[in-house]
Design a protein around this motif. Sequence first.
Motif, PDB file in Angstrom:
ATOM      1  N   GLY A 249     -32.090  33.709 -63.305  1.00 47.92           N
ATOM      2  CA  GLY A 249     -33.109  34.515 -64.084  1.00 47.92           C
ATOM      3  C   GLY A 249     -32.337  35.494 -64.864  1.00 47.92           C
ATOM      4  O   GLY A 249     -32.983  36.527 -65.162  1.00 47.92           O
ATOM      5  N   HIS A 250     -31.364  35.303 -65.370  1.00 52.18           N
ATOM      6  CA  HIS A 250     -30.496  36.201 -66.276  1.00 52.18           C
ATOM      7  C   HIS A 250     -30.495  35.780 -67.775  1.00 52.18           C
ATOM      8  O   HIS A 250     -30.588  34.519 -68.022  1.00 52.18           O
ATOM      9  CB  HIS A 250     -28.968  36.135 -65.783  1.00 52.18           C
ATOM     10  N   PRO A 251     -30.899  36.940 -68.722  1.00 49.50           N
ATOM     11  CA  PRO A 251     -30.924  36.396 -69.993  1.00 49.50           C
ATOM     12  C   PRO A 251     -29.771  35.482 -70.525  1.00 49.50           C
ATOM     13  O   PRO A 251     -28.507  35.970 -70.008  1.00 49.50           O
ATOM     14  CB  PRO A 251     -31.167  37.629 -70.775  1.00 49.50           C
ATOM     15  N   LEU A 252     -29.850  34.444 -71.356  1.00 48.87           N
ATOM     16  CA  LEU A 252     -28.654  33.562 -71.723  1.00 48.87           C
ATOM     17  C   LEU A 252     -27.846  34.446 -72.807  1.00 48.87           C
ATOM     18  O   LEU A 252     -28.582  35.133 -73.584  1.00 48.87           O
ATOM     19  CB  LEU A 252     -29.292  32.192 -72.579  1.00 48.87           C
ATOM     20  N   THR A 253     -26.786  34.605 -72.725  1.00 48.58           N
ATOM     21  CA  THR A 253     -25.699  35.766 -73.313  1.00 48.58           C
ATOM     22  C   THR A 253     -25.392  34.865 -74.587  1.00 48.58           C
ATOM     23  O   THR A 253     -24.144  34.392 -74.560  1.00 48.58           O
ATOM     24  CB  THR A 253     -24.808  35.985 -72.708  1.00 48.58           C
ATOM     25  N   VAL A 254     -26.260  35.004 -75.804  1.00 44.91           N
ATOM     26  CA  VAL A 254     -25.808  34.549 -77.084  1.00 44.91           C
ATOM     27  C   VAL A 254     -24.892  35.559 -77.802  1.00 44.91           C
ATOM     28  O   VAL A 254     -25.529  36.817 -77.957  1.00 44.91           O
ATOM     29  CB  VAL A 254     -26.928  34.082 -78.067  1.00 44.91           C
ATOM     30  N   TYR A 255     -23.751  35.434 -77.978  1.00 42.57           N
ATOM     31  CA  TYR A 255     -22.779  36.297 -78.490  1.00 42.57           C
ATOM     32  C   TYR A 255     -23.128  36.298 -80.196  1.00 42.57           C
ATOM     33  O   TYR A 255     -22.914  35.226 -80.775  1.00 42.57           O
ATOM     34  CB  TYR A 255     -21.450  35.986 -78.510  1.00 42.57           C
ATOM     35  N   VAL A 314     -37.163  31.329 -69.325  1.00 43.31           N
ATOM     36  CA  VAL A 314     -35.698  31.877 -69.491  1.00 43.31           C
ATOM     37  C   VAL A 314     -35.471  32.579 -70.737  1.00 43.31           C
ATOM     38  O   VAL A 314     -36.017  32.119 -71.831  1.00 43.31           O
ATOM     39  CB  VAL A 314     -34.895  30.527 -69.463  1.00 43.31           C
ATOM     40  N   ALA A 315     -35.031  34.010 -70.755  1.00 42.35           N
ATOM     41  CA  ALA A 315     -34.913  34.711 -71.733  1.00 42.35           C
ATOM     42  C   ALA A 315     -33.665  34.352 -72.527  1.00 42.35           C
ATOM     43  O   ALA A 315     -32.697  34.077 -71.779  1.00 42.35           O
ATOM     44  CB  ALA A 315     -34.980  36.226 -71.334  1.00 42.35           C
ATOM     45  N   ILE A 316     -33.438  34.638 -73.807  1.00 45.76           N
ATOM     46  CA  ILE A 316     -32.391  34.811 -74.719  1.00 45.76           C
ATOM     47  C   ILE A 316     -31.995  36.146 -74.836  1.00 45.76           C
ATOM     48  O   ILE A 316     -32.792  36.540 -75.626  1.00 45.76           O
ATOM     49  CB  ILE A 316     -32.449  33.597 -75.851  1.00 45.76           C
ATOM     50  N   ALA A 317     -30.774  36.530 -74.649  1.00 51.40           N
ATOM     51  CA  ALA A 317     -30.462  37.721 -75.343  1.00 51.40           C
ATOM     52  C   ALA A 317     -29.307  37.702 -76.550  1.00 51.40           C
ATOM     53  O   ALA A 317     -28.325  36.983 -76.243  1.00 51.40           O
ATOM     54  CB  ALA A 317     -29.852  38.738 -74.180  1.00 51.40           C
ATOM     55  N   MET A 318     -29.578  38.283 -77.431  1.00 52.52           N
ATOM     56  CA  MET A 318     -28.565  38.315 -78.559  1.00 52.52           C
ATOM     57  C   MET A 318     -27.481  39.568 -78.172  1.00 52.52           C
ATOM     58  O   MET A 318     -28.054  40.762 -78.448  1.00 52.52           O
ATOM     59  CB  MET A 318     -29.130  38.547 -79.827  1.00 52.52           C
ATOM     60  N   VAL A 319     -26.541  39.136 -77.900  1.00 57.09           N
ATOM     61  CA  VAL A 319     -25.423  40.348 -77.397  1.00 57.09           C
ATOM     62  C   VAL A 319     -24.642  40.517 -78.461  1.00 57.09           C
ATOM     63  O   VAL A 319     -24.152  39.630 -79.196  1.00 57.09           O
ATOM     64  CB  VAL A 319     -24.700  39.754 -76.110  1.00 57.09           C
ATOM     65  N   ASP A 320     -24.237  41.763 -78.679  1.00 63.04           N
ATOM     66  CA  ASP A 320     -23.006  42.202 -79.554  1.00 63.04           C
ATOM     67  C   ASP A 320     -21.884  41.564 -79.309  1.00 63.04           C
ATOM     68  O   ASP A 320     -21.344  41.301 -78.315  1.00 63.04           O
ATOM     69  CB  ASP A 320     -22.589  43.550 -79.405  1.00 63.04           C
ATOM     70  N   ASN A 321     -21.306  40.729 -80.462  1.00 60.77           N
ATOM     71  CA  ASN A 321     -20.330  39.699 -80.157  1.00 60.77           C
ATOM     72  C   ASN A 321     -19.042  40.613 -79.672  1.00 60.77           C
ATOM     73  O   ASN A 321     -18.480  41.220 -80.657  1.00 60.77           O
ATOM     74  CB  ASN A 321     -20.097  38.849 -81.367  1.00 60.77           C
ATOM     75  N   PRO A 322     -18.467  40.240 -78.478  1.00 63.65           N
ATOM     76  CA  PRO A 322     -17.307  40.798 -78.029  1.00 63.65           C
ATOM     77  C   PRO A 322     -16.132  40.354 -78.806  1.00 63.65           C
ATOM     78  O   PRO A 322     -14.883  40.962 -78.806  1.00 63.65           O
ATOM     79  CB  PRO A 322     -17.018  40.454 -76.617  1.00 63.65           C
ATOM     80  N   ARG A 323     -16.117  39.130 -79.572  1.00 62.69           N
ATOM     81  CA  ARG A 323     -15.113  38.312 -79.989  1.00 62.69           C
ATOM     82  C   ARG A 323     -14.845  38.765 -81.683  1.00 62.69           C
ATOM     83  O   ARG A 323     -16.002  39.148 -82.225  1.00 62.69           O
ATOM     84  CB  ARG A 323     -15.055  36.855 -79.997  1.00 62.69           C
ATOM     85  N   VAL A 324     -13.786  38.339 -82.215  1.00 63.18           N
ATOM     86  CA  VAL A 324     -13.800  38.326 -83.593  1.00 63.18           C
ATOM     87  C   VAL A 324     -14.058  36.965 -84.192  1.00 63.18           C
ATOM     88  O   VAL A 324     -12.848  36.121 -83.717  1.00 63.18           O
ATOM     89  CB  VAL A 324     -12.519  39.225 -84.100  1.00 63.18           C
ATOM     90  N   GLU A 325     -15.062  36.367 -84.559  1.00 68.27           N
ATOM     91  CA  GLU A 325     -15.092  35.097 -85.145  1.00 68.27           C
ATOM     92  C   GLU A 325     -16.169  35.057 -85.914  1.00 68.27           C
ATOM     93  O   GLU A 325     -17.077  35.942 -86.013  1.00 68.27           O
ATOM     94  CB  GLU A 325     -15.355  34.129 -83.939  1.00 68.27           C
ATOM     95  N   ALA A 326     -16.294  34.038 -86.821  1.00 65.20           N
ATOM     96  CA  ALA A 326     -17.565  33.824 -87.674  1.00 65.20           C
ATOM     97  C   ALA A 326     -18.779  33.325 -86.796  1.00 65.20           C
ATOM     98  O   ALA A 326     -18.387  32.083 -86.017  1.00 65.20           O
ATOM     99  CB  ALA A 326     -16.901  32.473 -88.793  1.00 65.20           C
ATOM    100  N   ASP A 327     -19.835  34.173 -86.909  1.00 62.13           N
ATOM    101  CA  ASP A 327     -20.861  33.378 -86.175  1.00 62.13           C
ATOM    102  C   ASP A 327     -21.852  32.722 -86.988  1.00 62.13           C
ATOM    103  O   ASP A 327     -22.922  32.109 -86.501  1.00 62.13           O
ATOM    104  CB  ASP A 327     -21.548  34.497 -85.480  1.00 62.13           C
TER     105      ASP A 327
END
Length: 394
Positions: A249-255, A314-327
Amino acid sequence: MRILVLGGDGYLGWPTALHLSASGHEVGLVDSFARRGYDTELGATSLVPIVSLEERVEAWRQASGTRLATYIGDLTDPVFTHRTVEAFRPDAIVHFAEQRSAPYSMIDQAHAVYTQMNNVVGTLNVLYAIADVDPSIHLVKLGSMGEYGTPNIDIEEGWLEITHNGRTDRVLYPKRPGSFYHLSKVHDSHNIEFACRAWGLAATDLNQGIVYGQETEETRRRPDLATRFDYDAVFGTVLNRMVVQAVCGHPLTVYGSGGQTRGMLDIRDTVECVRIACEHPARPGEFRVFNQFTEEFSVRGIAALVREAAGDDVAIAMVDNPRVEADEHYYHAEHSGLVELGLEPHLLSDTLFDSLLAIARRHRDNADPSLFDPSVRWRATSSPVGSRQSVLVA
Ligand code: NAD
Ligand code: USQ
């Protein structure tokens, strides 16, 4: 064949060892238990309980009537590595034994240095051991699709033919990876290619995509043959993590925007690709590269598939990207070599609901939700100096 599996206590090394053994090969395992140590350091555990190596090996003896030889030690120790290769006398060495988490390598300077020392030095010691003991031993080395990065041109299998100023040559495909971990794989690839050229060694570099799944035909036989299932933000990989997040039940962490596209494969295809590579060795002097993945997905595409399979709540969360990568980027990678040698891929659509979600649901009470959110940022450079040990104590 006699096959020595380096990293045989890990997520992929253990089921590969069983698959090779079930296919009739004599198998030896090498491990330093470094991976179990990172669990202690990070306060994380496998979602699916795993037993000790000793217990696993005994379970396999009871299940199959076959003994696996074990060698406990660290490949960064040249004497241990040389003696192990000399003692087991393999026809092929499958090398999984590296620190394999990109976030772990980006925690701070100490973890970046540890990762590159562990991976690059370990692989160099393996190359020297092969050259000294028996140069005909075929090295099957696990590389990574992430070595290539996300170039704006098609990704080839390891090599690229280029024409420059009217002249043509075949060169190693230019690499632009996204972490100090992925860079360690690039350094390994260059060292291995040189050893093939200089000493006539035979090597296969398997540039593997992101693996998902937890069960193989062999590990299913008994619970004490299970391999690990990581879902934490440091060692968990994206699809395995999202499946566990969904059942908890945790939102899916999309970076970031989630447009990062990656090659992926089922764990059952990993073990089969390695078997195929071992049974069809590279030639002496050949540095052969296969891109080892079966399907491509974007991160937001994975989140949508997980939600579709697990339920609309199921929720989807748009998370601030912690990585340096092209999204958002172009992505097209060649991957025909292993299929030409006989690989019959499993598809995610066949695995997601029946296998992965069912496993995650069965073990969801073991999940620690505090391990879901990203904990390592690529741009943070805290604790710049010191050993990994002093960072832990601090
Ligand atoms: P893992 O961490 O579960 O297993 C690696 C094993 O190697 C561990 O048991 C660890 O203790 C051992 N090890 C590490 N350093 C060692 C050393 N110096 N000496 C002896 N043993 C050592 O990792 P995994 O997910 O099974 O990955 C295996 C390999 O496959 C890695 O090289 C990784 O880069 C590559 N790979 C993994 C994935 C994936 O999605 N898991 C994808 C592509 C490539
Ligand atoms: N990502 C999310 N949300 C998450 C976790 C990851 O959006 O909760 C994104 C990442 O930003 C990245 C992508 O998903 O863009 C993949 O991340 P990952 O952690 O699943 O995979 P990665 O760091 O690339 O590393 C894993 C293995 C490594 C292997 C590599 C293969 O840990 O050992 O080499 O996959 S590949 O990606 O092809 O290089």
